[in-house]
Design an enzyme around this catalytic site. Structure first.
Site, mmCIF file in Angstrom:
data_model
loop_
_atom_site.group_PDB
_atom_site.id
_atom_site.type_symbol
_atom_site.label_atom_id
_atom_site.label_comp_id
_atom_site.label_asym_id
_atom_site.label_seq_id
_atom_site.Cartn_x
_atom_site.Cartn_y
_atom_site.Cartn_z
ATOM 1 N N LYS A 17 0.833 -1.216 0.000
ATOM 2 C CA LYS A 17 0.000 0.000 0.000
ATOM 3 C C LYS A 17 0.864 1.261 0.000
ATOM 4 O O LYS A 17 0.607 2.188 -0.762
ATOM 5 C CB LYS A 17 -0.932 0.026 1.228
ATOM 6 C CG LYS A 17 -1.919 -1.132 1.271
ATOM 7 C CD LYS A 17 -2.955 -0.971 2.382
ATOM 8 C CE LYS A 17 -2.389 -0.990 3.783
ATOM 9 N NZ LYS A 17 -1.792 -2.269 4.198
ATOM 10 N N ARG A 92 -9.457 1.117 9.116
ATOM 11 C CA ARG A 92 -9.083 -0.252 9.465
ATOM 12 C C ARG A 92 -10.251 -0.980 10.149
ATOM 13 O O ARG A 92 -10.139 -2.159 10.433
ATOM 14 C CB ARG A 92 -7.913 -0.265 10.456
ATOM 15 C CG ARG A 92 -6.575 0.189 9.920
ATOM 16 C CD ARG A 92 -5.825 -0.949 9.254
ATOM 17 N NE ARG A 92 -4.518 -1.282 9.779
ATOM 18 C CZ ARG A 92 -3.379 -0.660 9.477
ATOM 19 N NH1 ARG A 92 -3.367 0.384 8.703
ATOM 20 N NH2 ARG A 92 -2.237 -1.098 9.960
ATOM 21 N N ARG A 131 11.680 -7.572 5.792
ATOM 22 C CA ARG A 131 11.787 -6.119 5.672
ATOM 23 C C ARG A 131 12.804 -5.536 6.664
ATOM 24 O O ARG A 131 12.820 -5.941 7.826
ATOM 25 C CB ARG A 131 10.394 -5.544 5.974
ATOM 26 C CG ARG A 131 10.028 -4.357 5.182
ATOM 27 C CD ARG A 131 8.552 -4.272 4.955
ATOM 28 N NE ARG A 131 7.793 -3.885 6.152
ATOM 29 C CZ ARG A 131 6.572 -3.385 6.084
ATOM 30 N NH1 ARG A 131 5.979 -3.192 4.921
ATOM 31 N NH2 ARG A 131 5.924 -3.088 7.180
ATOM 32 N N ARG A 164 11.629 -3.532 12.050
ATOM 33 C CA ARG A 164 10.596 -2.870 12.859
ATOM 34 C C ARG A 164 10.069 -3.876 13.868
ATOM 35 O O ARG A 164 9.884 -5.044 13.534
ATOM 36 C CB ARG A 164 9.425 -2.464 11.931
ATOM 37 C CG ARG A 164 9.382 -1.009 11.594
ATOM 38 C CD ARG A 164 8.402 -0.716 10.468
ATOM 39 N NE ARG A 164 7.006 -1.067 10.744
ATOM 40 C CZ ARG A 164 6.005 -0.822 9.896
ATOM 41 N NH1 ARG A 164 6.230 -0.238 8.739
ATOM 42 N NH2 ARG A 164 4.778 -1.172 10.193
ATOM 43 N N ARG A 175 -0.853 -9.212 13.610
ATOM 44 C CA ARG A 175 -1.331 -8.194 12.663
ATOM 45 C C ARG A 175 -2.243 -8.830 11.622
ATOM 46 O O ARG A 175 -3.245 -8.234 11.213
ATOM 47 C CB ARG A 175 -0.150 -7.490 11.983
ATOM 48 C CG ARG A 175 0.584 -6.557 12.924
ATOM 49 C CD ARG A 175 1.891 -6.090 12.337
ATOM 50 N NE ARG A 175 1.744 -5.081 11.306
ATOM 51 C CZ ARG A 175 2.706 -4.744 10.459
ATOM 52 N NH1 ARG A 175 3.877 -5.351 10.495
ATOM 53 N NH2 ARG A 175 2.508 -3.797 9.576
HETATM 54 P P1 AMP Z 1 0.870 0.256 9.275
HETATM 55 O O1 AMP Z 1 2.204 0.838 9.042
HETATM 56 O O2 AMP Z 1 -0.214 0.889 8.439
HETATM 57 O O3 AMP Z 1 0.834 -1.249 9.184
HETATM 58 O O4 AMP Z 1 0.461 0.622 10.788
HETATM 59 C C1 AMP Z 1 1.272 0.224 11.880
HETATM 60 C C2 AMP Z 1 0.417 0.102 13.141
HETATM 61 O O5 AMP Z 1 -0.180 1.367 13.446
HETATM 62 C C3 AMP Z 1 -0.743 -0.864 13.055
HETATM 63 O O6 AMP Z 1 -0.349 -2.197 13.309
HETATM 64 C C4 AMP Z 1 -1.676 -0.311 14.126
HETATM 65 O O7 AMP Z 1 -1.224 -0.646 15.422
HETATM 66 C C5 AMP Z 1 -1.504 1.177 13.961
HETATM 67 N N1 AMP Z 1 -2.471 1.753 12.999
HETATM 68 C C6 AMP Z 1 -2.200 2.281 11.779
HETATM 69 N N2 AMP Z 1 -3.324 2.738 11.190
HETATM 70 C C7 AMP Z 1 -4.337 2.471 12.070
HETATM 71 C C8 AMP Z 1 -5.743 2.698 12.044
HETATM 72 N N3 AMP Z 1 -6.360 3.257 10.995
HETATM 73 N N4 AMP Z 1 -6.457 2.282 13.121
HETATM 74 C C9 AMP Z 1 -5.861 1.731 14.192
HETATM 75 N N5 AMP Z 1 -4.554 1.469 14.276
HETATM 76 C C10 AMP Z 1 -3.778 1.855 13.223
#
Ligand code: AMP
Length: 225
Positions: A17, A92, A131, A164, A175
């Site tokens: 994404k 989400r 990654r 990370r 996740r």
């Molecule tokens: P990402 O980099 O988009 O995978 O986001 C990393 C982490 O941030 C996720 O595993 C969640 O803990 C948190 N996060 C990101 N976007 C959201 C969202 N829209 N709602 C809730 N938690 C989020």
């Protein structure tokens, strides 16, 4: 007829994404908001939001809706989003999608399309576990697909590469479970609204990008008829 592009990107972690978002904002000249990046910045800065969010993020859980909804509502109301925006990592959950729809409705706008990048769990695990990111600049690498020249060192600035915390195996598993339980229902949500467009995330980055661009061109044509 509206030429606005109010876009959201959906898909499991690791589907690409962020990569596609970076290309699409160039194509369409719209601002991009990644809730994951916004939250990581908040954590790094030690802000109140960051302190509240960190534990959830480290375990692979979602941050509670009330912490994230206002950030995005404010973002789409911002003047630079008047001609459209691209959201990466939001919504989400169904309540997050409802909050977005409500905020847009208040501006007499709607989501233009939900772009779903599909990828099966096995491939998600392979991609995320390989990654690595640069501690200084955030440059990204992948042990299989895009390895650094010297193990553990950034090619561009010589800084140390790390994994990370949320790309570690146990957290990846969480996740994915969270994605299936809380985010996947959005596929049906946007499908029922006639807004969903599906893309095969197992293809190369350029091919996925070409497919999305082609779909967007069709969408814009549809808007003009
Ligand atoms: P990402 O980099 O988009 O995978 O986001 C990393 C982490 O941030 C996720 O595993 C969640 O803990 C948190 N996060 C990101 N976007 C959201 C969202 N829209 N709602 C809730 N938690 C989020």
């Amino acid at each position: 007829m509206s030429q606005e592009l109010n876009l959201i990107l959906l898909g499991p972690p690791g589907a690409g994404k962020g990569t596609q978002a970076a290309r699409l904002v160039q194509d369409f000249n719209i601002p991009w908001a990644s809730t994951g990046d916004m939250l990581r910045t908040a954590v790094a800065e030690g802000s109140e939001l960051g302190i509240k969010a960190k534990g959830f993020m480290d375990s692979g859980a979602l941050v509670p809706d009330e912490l994230i909804v206002d950030l995005i509502v404010e973002r789409v109301r911002n003047a630079d989003s008047a001609d459209g925006f691209l959201l990466d990592g939001y919504p989400r959950t169904i309540p997050q999608a409802d909050a977005l729809a409500e905020a847009l409705q208040g501006l007499s706008r709607t989501v233009t399309a939900a772009l779903l990048i599909e990828l099966d769990d096995e491939e998600v695990i392979r991609r995320l576990s390989g990654r690595r990111v640069c501690t200084a600049s955030g440059h990204g690498y992948h042990l299989d697909f895009d390895p650094p020249k010297h193990e553990g060192i950034c090619d561009q600035d010589g800084s140390r590469l790390i994994q990370r915390d949320d790309d570690k195996p146990d957290v990846i598993k969480n996740r994915l479970e969270v994605y299936h339980a809380q985010t996947k229902p959005l596929v049906e949500y946007y499908e029922n609204l006639g807004l969903l467009r599906r893309f095969d995330g197992s293809r190369g980055q350029t091919e996925v990008h070409d497919h999305i661009r082609a779909a967007m061109a069709t969408l814009r044509l549809e808007e003009t008829v």
